[in-house]
Design a protein around this motif. Structure first.
Motif, PDB file in Angstrom:
ATOM      1  N   MET A   1       4.246  35.531 -24.584  1.00 41.10           N
ATOM      2  CA  MET A   1       5.668  35.460 -24.951  1.00 41.10           C
ATOM      3  C   MET A   1       6.520  35.170 -23.723  1.00 41.10           C
ATOM      4  O   MET A   1       6.182  35.569 -22.609  1.00 41.10           O
ATOM      5  CB  MET A   1       6.127  36.771 -25.588  1.00 41.10           C
ATOM      6  CG  MET A   1       5.505  37.087 -26.924  1.00 41.10           C
ATOM      7  SD  MET A   1       6.143  38.623 -27.652  1.00 41.10           S
ATOM      8  CE  MET A   1       7.825  38.129 -28.041  1.00 41.10           C
ATOM      9  N   LYS A   2       7.619  34.504 -23.953  1.00 37.35           N
ATOM     10  CA  LYS A   2       8.589  34.210 -22.891  1.00 37.35           C
ATOM     11  C   LYS A   2       9.753  35.189 -23.043  1.00 37.35           C
ATOM     12  O   LYS A   2      10.468  35.156 -24.048  1.00 37.35           O
ATOM     13  CB  LYS A   2       9.054  32.761 -23.001  1.00 37.35           C
ATOM     14  CG  LYS A   2       7.932  31.748 -22.791  1.00 37.35           C
ATOM     15  CD  LYS A   2       8.350  30.351 -23.200  1.00 37.35           C
ATOM     16  CE  LYS A   2       9.475  29.795 -22.328  1.00 37.35           C
ATOM     17  NZ  LYS A   2       9.773  28.373 -22.683  1.00 37.35           N
ATOM     18  N   ILE A   3       9.912  36.036 -22.023  1.00 35.73           N
ATOM     19  CA  ILE A   3      10.871  37.136 -22.102  1.00 35.73           C
ATOM     20  C   ILE A   3      11.973  36.968 -21.055  1.00 35.73           C
ATOM     21  O   ILE A   3      11.685  36.863 -19.855  1.00 35.73           O
ATOM     22  CB  ILE A   3      10.181  38.497 -21.878  1.00 35.73           C
ATOM     23  CG1 ILE A   3       8.977  38.664 -22.809  1.00 35.73           C
ATOM     24  CG2 ILE A   3      11.188  39.629 -22.029  1.00 35.73           C
ATOM     25  CD1 ILE A   3       9.312  38.705 -24.265  1.00 35.73           C
ATOM     26  N   GLY A   4      13.215  36.971 -21.496  1.00 36.62           N
ATOM     27  CA  GLY A   4      14.348  36.984 -20.579  1.00 36.62           C
ATOM     28  C   GLY A   4      14.737  38.417 -20.264  1.00 36.62           C
ATOM     29  O   GLY A   4      14.780  39.264 -21.160  1.00 36.62           O
ATOM     30  N   ILE A   5      15.016  38.694 -18.993  1.00 37.47           N
ATOM     31  CA  ILE A   5      15.416  40.034 -18.561  1.00 37.47           C
ATOM     32  C   ILE A   5      16.877  39.997 -18.126  1.00 37.47           C
ATOM     33  O   ILE A   5      17.248  39.261 -17.203  1.00 37.47           O
ATOM     34  CB  ILE A   5      14.551  40.535 -17.386  1.00 37.47           C
ATOM     35  CG1 ILE A   5      13.066  40.517 -17.754  1.00 37.47           C
ATOM     36  CG2 ILE A   5      14.997  41.940 -16.954  1.00 37.47           C
ATOM     37  CD1 ILE A   5      12.695  41.473 -18.842  1.00 37.47           C
ATOM     38  N   MET A   6      17.707  40.794 -18.819  1.00 42.15           N
ATOM     39  CA  MET A   6      19.123  40.915 -18.480  1.00 42.15           C
ATOM     40  C   MET A   6      19.382  42.324 -17.975  1.00 42.15           C
ATOM     41  O   MET A   6      19.450  43.274 -18.748  1.00 42.15           O
ATOM     42  CB  MET A   6      19.979  40.655 -19.715  1.00 42.15           C
ATOM     43  CG  MET A   6      20.251  39.207 -20.021  1.00 42.15           C
ATOM     44  SD  MET A   6      21.667  38.557 -19.089  1.00 42.15           S
ATOM     45  CE  MET A   6      22.974  39.590 -19.713  1.00 42.15           C
ATOM     46  N   GLY A   7      19.493  42.477 -16.673  1.00 45.46           N
ATOM     47  CA  GLY A   7      19.775  43.787 -16.097  1.00 45.46           C
ATOM     48  C   GLY A   7      21.257  43.974 -15.854  1.00 45.46           C
ATOM     49  O   GLY A   7      22.012  43.009 -15.713  1.00 45.46           O
ATOM     50  N   TRP A  34      15.381  40.933 -23.165  1.00 44.03           N
ATOM     51  CA  TRP A  34      15.358  42.378 -22.973  1.00 44.03           C
ATOM     52  C   TRP A  34      16.553  42.795 -22.126  1.00 44.03           C
ATOM     53  O   TRP A  34      16.694  42.370 -20.969  1.00 44.03           O
ATOM     54  CB  TRP A  34      14.069  42.820 -22.278  1.00 44.03           C
ATOM     55  CG  TRP A  34      12.831  42.609 -23.094  1.00 44.03           C
ATOM     56  CD1 TRP A  34      12.740  42.125 -24.367  1.00 44.03           C
ATOM     57  CD2 TRP A  34      11.487  42.892 -22.681  1.00 44.03           C
ATOM     58  NE1 TRP A  34      11.436  42.078 -24.780  1.00 44.03           N
ATOM     59  CE2 TRP A  34      10.634  42.542 -23.760  1.00 44.03           C
ATOM     60  CE3 TRP A  34      10.919  43.388 -21.518  1.00 44.03           C
ATOM     61  CZ2 TRP A  34       9.257  42.684 -23.697  1.00 44.03           C
ATOM     62  CZ3 TRP A  34       9.539  43.527 -21.450  1.00 44.03           C
ATOM     63  CH2 TRP A  34       8.713  43.186 -22.529  1.00 44.03           C
ATOM     64  N   PHE A  35      17.421  43.603 -22.711  1.00 44.32           N
ATOM     65  CA  PHE A  35      18.577  44.140 -21.991  1.00 44.32           C
ATOM     66  C   PHE A  35      18.144  45.427 -21.292  1.00 44.32           C
ATOM     67  O   PHE A  35      17.666  46.368 -21.934  1.00 44.32           O
ATOM     68  CB  PHE A  35      19.744  44.385 -22.950  1.00 44.32           C
ATOM     69  CG  PHE A  35      20.401  43.123 -23.422  1.00 44.32           C
ATOM     70  CD1 PHE A  35      21.569  42.664 -22.815  1.00 44.32           C
ATOM     71  CD2 PHE A  35      19.851  42.377 -24.449  1.00 44.32           C
ATOM     72  CE1 PHE A  35      22.168  41.488 -23.235  1.00 44.32           C
ATOM     73  CE2 PHE A  35      20.448  41.199 -24.885  1.00 44.32           C
ATOM     74  CZ  PHE A  35      21.611  40.752 -24.272  1.00 44.32           C
ATOM     75  N   LEU A  36      18.315  45.428 -19.986  1.00 43.77           N
ATOM     76  CA  LEU A  36      17.760  46.475 -19.130  1.00 43.77           C
ATOM     77  C   LEU A  36      18.890  47.254 -18.447  1.00 43.77           C
ATOM     78  O   LEU A  36      19.349  46.878 -17.364  1.00 43.77           O
ATOM     79  CB  LEU A  36      16.856  45.824 -18.076  1.00 43.77           C
ATOM     80  CG  LEU A  36      16.222  46.708 -17.015  1.00 43.77           C
ATOM     81  CD1 LEU A  36      15.104  47.557 -17.617  1.00 43.77           C
ATOM     82  CD2 LEU A  36      15.679  45.845 -15.870  1.00 43.77           C
ATOM     83  N   PRO A  37      19.374  48.338 -19.071  1.00 42.85           N
ATOM     84  CA  PRO A  37      20.396  49.145 -18.391  1.00 42.85           C
ATOM     85  C   PRO A  37      19.822  49.750 -17.109  1.00 42.85           C
ATOM     86  O   PRO A  37      18.729  50.307 -17.117  1.00 42.85           O
ATOM     87  CB  PRO A  37      20.733  50.235 -19.417  1.00 42.85           C
ATOM     88  CG  PRO A  37      20.186  49.743 -20.719  1.00 42.85           C
ATOM     89  CD  PRO A  37      19.006  48.882 -20.384  1.00 42.85           C
ATOM     90  N   ASN A  38      20.560  49.618 -16.025  1.00 42.72           N
ATOM     91  CA  ASN A  38      20.119  50.171 -14.754  1.00 42.72           C
ATOM     92  C   ASN A  38      20.229  51.689 -14.761  1.00 42.72           C
ATOM     93  O   ASN A  38      21.189  52.243 -15.294  1.00 42.72           O
ATOM     94  CB  ASN A  38      20.959  49.632 -13.591  1.00 42.72           C
ATOM     95  CG  ASN A  38      20.889  48.125 -13.454  1.00 42.72           C
ATOM     96  OD1 ASN A  38      21.873  47.486 -13.158  1.00 42.72           O
ATOM     97  ND2 ASN A  38      19.713  47.538 -13.671  1.00 42.72           N
ATOM     98  N   GLY A  39      19.253  52.341 -14.160  1.00 43.00           N
ATOM     99  CA  GLY A  39      19.353  53.775 -13.953  1.00 43.00           C
ATOM    100  C   GLY A  39      20.325  54.030 -12.822  1.00 43.00           C
ATOM    101  O   GLY A  39      21.522  54.193 -13.003  1.00 43.00           O
ATOM    102  N   THR A  40      19.804  54.038 -11.596  1.00 41.78           N
ATOM    103  CA  THR A  40      20.649  54.099 -10.403  1.00 41.78           C
ATOM    104  C   THR A  40      20.294  52.897  -9.548  1.00 41.78           C
ATOM    105  O   THR A  40      19.365  52.963  -8.729  1.00 41.78           O
ATOM    106  CB  THR A  40      20.414  55.397  -9.607  1.00 41.78           C
ATOM    107  OG1 THR A  40      20.598  56.517 -10.472  1.00 41.78           O
ATOM    108  CG2 THR A  40      21.384  55.499  -8.438  1.00 41.78           C
ATOM    109  N   PRO A  41      20.978  51.778  -9.735  1.00 42.59           N
ATOM    110  CA  PRO A  41      20.665  50.597  -8.938  1.00 42.59           C
ATOM    111  C   PRO A  41      21.026  50.828  -7.480  1.00 42.59           C
ATOM    112  O   PRO A  41      21.928  51.613  -7.172  1.00 42.59           O
ATOM    113  CB  PRO A  41      21.538  49.496  -9.561  1.00 42.59           C
ATOM    114  CG  PRO A  41      22.648  50.223 -10.242  1.00 42.59           C
ATOM    115  CD  PRO A  41      22.089  51.546 -10.674  1.00 42.59           C
ATOM    116  N   PRO A  42      20.337  50.158  -6.541  1.00 40.99           N
ATOM    117  CA  PRO A  42      20.546  50.407  -5.113  1.00 40.99           C
ATOM    118  C   PRO A  42      21.993  50.259  -4.663  1.00 40.99           C
ATOM    119  O   PRO A  42      22.485  51.045  -3.866  1.00 40.99           O
ATOM    120  CB  PRO A  42      19.651  49.352  -4.448  1.00 40.99           C
ATOM    121  CG  PRO A  42      18.606  49.057  -5.456  1.00 40.99           C
ATOM    122  CD  PRO A  42      19.262  49.190  -6.797  1.00 40.99           C
TER     123      PRO A  42
END
Length: 202
Positions: A1-7, A34-42
């Motif tokens: 599968m081809k998956i786009g990642i949106m962070g 895939w929508f990827l909510p950040n936990g604690t981004p740097p």
């Protein structure tokens, strides 16, 4: 599968995020975003993300519930700082047969060399750099050529509409009792109202 990642922090998610995902899905014939909510981004480590992860994730879910190829990823739900190279590595380990497309803005493409272990990002994914207008296309092409030549990166331009919408502006409007209708999905407006988010400064 081809998956786009949106962070992103998605504090809150808005139509700009959704349109970017939709255009990536369409232009590159992806199977899912895939929508990827950040936990604690740097870059947020020394400042507070005003809204708990559970609320930001719930707003993403509310925004995408009726789009079957939009998915919520909780990969960064654990406490602690999350680096992009680590998250992409974990995705590749867990889903070895997927091809990942990491969606980022033009500004991030120019600063990516400052990211932690950024060289490890390039083998893990194809980068989709969002270009919202043509005014800086020459600079963008130069940066793509530079990163491709130096780091063997695979970077492609993602054409997306220019929308001057930001989560910061949305939070400010809610704080000032101004409407955010059409800036965020109605389902997210309802969630914000139900949980009284952004009505006070954080």
């Amino acid at each position: 599968m081809k998956i786009g990642i949106m962070g992103g922090t998605f504090d809150p998610i808005h139509i700009g995020h959704l349109l970017l995902g939709e255009f990536a899905y369409e232009q590159f014939k992806l199977d899912e975003i895939w929508f990827l909510p950040n936990g604690t981004p740097p870059h947020k480590e020394t400042e507070s993300i005003g809204t708990d992860f559970k609320h930001r994730a719930a707003m993403v879910q509310a925004a995408i519930y009726d789009t079957p190829y939009f998915k919520l990823s909780l990969q960064e739900s654990k406490e602690g700082v999350h680096y992009t190279y680590q998250t992409l590595y974990e995705f590749k380990e867990r889903y070895p047969h997927h091809e990942f497309y990491f969606i980022l803005g033009a500004d991030s493409l120019f600063s990516i060399e400052t990211w932690m272990h950024f060289k490890e990002i390039f083998p893990s994914c194809i980068i989709l750099a969002a270009m919202r207008d043509d005014k800086d296309i020459t600079d963008m092409e130069h940066q793509i050529n530079y990163l491709t030549t130096r780091y063997d990166a695979d970077i492609r331009v993602l054409r997306a509409p220019l929308l001057e919408i930001s989560s910061t502006a949305i939070r400010k409007r809610i704080l000032n009792n101004q409407t955010v209708r059409y800036m965020v999905p109605n389902s997210v407006v309802q969630y914000i109202d139900n949980h009284k988010l952004y009505y006070e400064e954080t």
